[in-house]
Design a protein around this motif. Structure first.
Motif, PDB file in Angstrom:
ATOM      1  N   TYR A  62       0.895  -1.168   0.000  1.00 49.38           N
ATOM      2  CA  TYR A  62       0.000   0.000   0.000  1.00 49.38           C
ATOM      3  C   TYR A  62       0.923   1.204   0.000  1.00 49.38           C
ATOM      4  CZ  TYR A  62      -3.807  -3.145   1.376  1.00 49.38           C
ATOM      5  OH  TYR A  62      -4.739  -4.143   1.413  1.00 49.38           O
ATOM      6  N   GLY A 105      -4.216  -7.631  11.097  1.00 48.95           N
ATOM      7  CA  GLY A 105      -3.172  -6.860  10.422  1.00 48.95           C
ATOM      8  C   GLY A 105      -2.118  -7.694   9.710  1.00 48.95           C
ATOM      9  N   CYS A 106      -2.294  -9.019   9.668  1.00 45.27           N
ATOM     10  CA  CYS A 106      -1.277  -9.864   9.028  1.00 45.27           C
ATOM     11  C   CYS A 106      -1.518 -10.024   7.525  1.00 45.27           C
ATOM     12  CB  CYS A 106      -1.193 -11.225   9.710  1.00 45.27           C
ATOM     13  SG  CYS A 106      -2.683 -12.189   9.532  1.00 45.27           S
ATOM     14  N   GLY A 107      -2.525  -9.361   7.006  1.00 44.91           N
ATOM     15  CA  GLY A 107      -2.687  -9.337   5.550  1.00 44.91           C
ATOM     16  C   GLY A 107      -3.696 -10.321   4.981  1.00 44.91           C
ATOM     17  N   LYS A 108      -4.522 -10.919   5.839  1.00 42.47           N
ATOM     18  CA  LYS A 108      -5.490 -11.907   5.345  1.00 42.47           C
ATOM     19  C   LYS A 108      -6.436 -11.303   4.308  1.00 42.47           C
ATOM     20  CE  LYS A 108      -7.165 -12.665   9.515  1.00 42.47           C
ATOM     21  NZ  LYS A 108      -6.330 -11.698  10.287  1.00 42.47           N
ATOM     22  N   SER A 109      -7.028 -10.160   4.654  1.00 41.38           N
ATOM     23  CA  SER A 109      -7.974  -9.531   3.721  1.00 41.38           C
ATOM     24  C   SER A 109      -7.262  -9.054   2.469  1.00 41.38           C
ATOM     25  CB  SER A 109      -8.656  -8.326   4.366  1.00 41.38           C
ATOM     26  OG  SER A 109      -9.308  -8.707   5.528  1.00 41.38           O
ATOM     27  N   THR A 110      -6.054  -8.572   2.657  1.00 37.84           N
ATOM     28  CA  THR A 110      -5.274  -8.068   1.521  1.00 37.84           C
ATOM     29  C   THR A 110      -5.009  -9.197   0.525  1.00 37.84           C
ATOM     30  OG1 THR A 110      -4.264  -6.369   2.901  1.00 37.84           O
ATOM     31  CG2 THR A 110      -3.060  -7.002   0.924  1.00 37.84           C
ATOM     32  N   ILE A 117      -8.435  -0.247  -4.534  1.00 38.77           N
ATOM     33  CA  ILE A 117      -7.891   0.470  -3.377  1.00 38.77           C
ATOM     34  C   ILE A 117      -6.738   1.343  -3.838  1.00 38.77           C
ATOM     35  CG2 ILE A 117      -6.727   0.200  -1.160  1.00 38.77           C
ATOM     36  CD1 ILE A 117      -8.334  -2.366  -0.792  1.00 38.77           C
ATOM     37  N   ARG A 130       5.673  -5.077  10.516  1.00 37.73           N
ATOM     38  CA  ARG A 130       4.241  -5.196  10.268  1.00 37.73           C
ATOM     39  C   ARG A 130       3.917  -5.772   8.890  1.00 37.73           C
ATOM     40  NH1 ARG A 130       2.432  -0.078  10.242  1.00 37.73           N
ATOM     41  NH2 ARG A 130       0.302  -0.750   9.925  1.00 37.73           N
TER      42      ARG A 130
HETATM   43  P1  ADP Z   1      -5.998  -8.609   8.244  1.00 36.61           P
HETATM   44  O1  ADP Z   1      -7.107  -8.907   7.285  1.00 36.61           O
HETATM   45  O2  ADP Z   1      -5.105  -9.773   8.489  1.00 36.61           O
HETATM   46  O3  ADP Z   1      -6.464  -7.986   9.529  1.00 36.61           O
HETATM   47  P2  ADP Z   1      -5.343  -6.523   6.340  1.00 36.61           P
HETATM   48  O4  ADP Z   1      -5.141  -7.235   5.072  1.00 36.61           O
HETATM   49  O5  ADP Z   1      -6.647  -5.838   6.541  1.00 36.61           O
HETATM   50  O6  ADP Z   1      -5.051  -7.528   7.550  1.00 36.61           O
HETATM   51  O7  ADP Z   1      -4.219  -5.438   6.553  1.00 36.61           O
HETATM   52  C1  ADP Z   1      -2.824  -5.765   6.410  1.00 36.61           C
HETATM   53  C2  ADP Z   1      -2.003  -4.522   6.654  1.00 36.61           C
HETATM   54  O8  ADP Z   1      -2.231  -3.593   5.612  1.00 36.61           O
HETATM   55  C3  ADP Z   1      -2.330  -3.791   7.951  1.00 36.61           C
HETATM   56  O9  ADP Z   1      -1.144  -3.270   8.459  1.00 36.61           O
HETATM   57  C4  ADP Z   1      -3.276  -2.702   7.496  1.00 36.61           C
HETATM   58  O10 ADP Z   1      -3.205  -1.580   8.353  1.00 36.61           O
HETATM   59  C5  ADP Z   1      -2.744  -2.369   6.122  1.00 36.61           C
HETATM   60  N1  ADP Z   1      -3.804  -1.917   5.207  1.00 36.61           N
HETATM   61  C6  ADP Z   1      -4.948  -2.574   4.926  1.00 36.61           C
HETATM   62  N2  ADP Z   1      -5.680  -1.883   4.040  1.00 36.61           N
HETATM   63  C7  ADP Z   1      -4.976  -0.758   3.742  1.00 36.61           C
HETATM   64  C8  ADP Z   1      -5.196   0.362   2.895  1.00 36.61           C
HETATM   65  N3  ADP Z   1      -6.286   0.451   2.152  1.00 36.61           N
HETATM   66  N4  ADP Z   1      -4.262   1.324   2.855  1.00 36.61           N
HETATM   67  C9  ADP Z   1      -3.143   1.207   3.593  1.00 36.61           C
HETATM   68  N5  ADP Z   1      -2.874   0.190   4.419  1.00 36.61           N
HETATM   69  C10 ADP Z   1      -3.771  -0.795   4.497  1.00 36.61           C
END
Ligand code: ADP
Ligand code: ADP
Length: 234
Positions: free
Chosen positions: A13, A39-44, A56, A222
């Motif tokens: 990001y 915050g480990c990137g699962k959704s990402t 995004i 992170r």
């Molecule tokens: P999880 O699903 O495991 O909780 P995310 O995939 O939501 O984790 O987020 C992984 C990391 O990326 C986190 O540090 C989060 O703050 C960051 N992050 C998620 N979405 C965005 C975004 N749109 N812009 C910047 N950073 C992001």
């Protein structure tokens, strides 16, 4: 049978390295769980599978996501078509503020569906185990349903565009225990027909619904990474 393969996927990001070198298989008609701390990137990683990250700002991805062997990030791939084959359900139920009926028919209309809409509505709601509860109020606004019903409606809406894969980002974590149990039962029913990837932070849920589990972790910077991929322990 592998349907999707992630190979050395790195996601940023802006300058923040959110996910490092994720490689894993997704097997057809199985449930794969993504588990790990916040915050480990699962959704990402989940969003990289149907190119939802494209939407995004600042998100960039390197590496490959292969779907039936085709690189989803190749130049000639249309992300809209990808999102039709690889649907997504979110944590917070997000039905359109329209009738139950229109929630189901909306995607089909956009896709130029020429079949019988009444039948599409009934079969989609049946597949999502919601038909019996709503068949007498299809014209009612979807926002009048309970949270659990709204989530099953969102699942029905996704099924109505005939996906092969359904990505679910904590689909039950906004719901009460009874509604959560219904979603878990539904996932087990749907995996006969669909490939499912579910993000959850609930180990019990992962063990109840999934066949394989990808454990993600986060390092001191992170940055998220895949720590282990293994058959789910029941
Ligand atoms: P999880 O699903 O495991 O909780 P995310 O995939 O939501 O984790 O987020 C992984 C990391 O990326 C986190 O540090 C989060 O703050 C960051 N992050 C998620 N979405 C965005 C975004 N749109 N812009 C910047 N950073 C992001
Ligand atoms: P059978 O061939 O054993 O009669 P059906 O194909 O009629 O089984 O379906 C059995 C159950 O599975 C029904 O509850 C039906 O709603 C559900 N079902 C059928 N097709 C799908 C599908 N594509 N996705 C989810 N559920 C489905």
């Amino acid at each position: 049978q592998k349907i999707i393969t992630l190979e050395d996927v790195n996601i940023h990001y802006g300058s923040f390295h959110a996910v490092k070198d994720a490689s894993l298989p997704i097997y057809e008609k199985q449930v794969t769980a993504f588990i790990g701390p916040s915050g480990c990137g699962k959704s990402t990683v989940l969003r990289s599978i149907n190119r939802m990250n494209d939407m995004i700002r600042g998100a960039t991805i390197d590496g490959q996501v292969l779907f039936h062997g085709q690189d989803l990030y190749a130049k000639d791939v249309d992300p809209v078509l990808i999102r039709r084959s690889i649907g997504m359900v979110f944590q917070k139920p997000n039905p359109f503020p329209k009738s139950i009926y229109e929630n189901i028919t909306w995607g089909a209309k956009i896709n130029g569906f020429k079949g019988d809409y009444d039948e599409l509505v009934e079969t989609s709601l049946q597949k999502a185990a919601l038909w019996d509860e709503v068949k007498d109020k299809l014209k009612q606004n979807a926002l009048q349903l309970s949270g659990g019903q709204q989530q099953r409606l969102c699942i029905a809406r996704t099924l109505a565009v005939q996906p092969e894969v359904i990505l679910m980002d904590e689909p039950a974590s906004a719901l009460d225990p009874i509604a959560t149990g219904r979603i878990e039962e539904l996932i087990l029913e749907l995996k006969q027909y669909y490939t499912i990837v579910i993000v959850t932070h609930n180990m019990g849920q992962a063990s109840r619904v999934s066949d394989n589990t990808a454990f993600f972790m986060v390092d001191e910077g992170r940055t998220g990474y895949l720590e282990e991929y293994a058959p789910t322990e029941q």
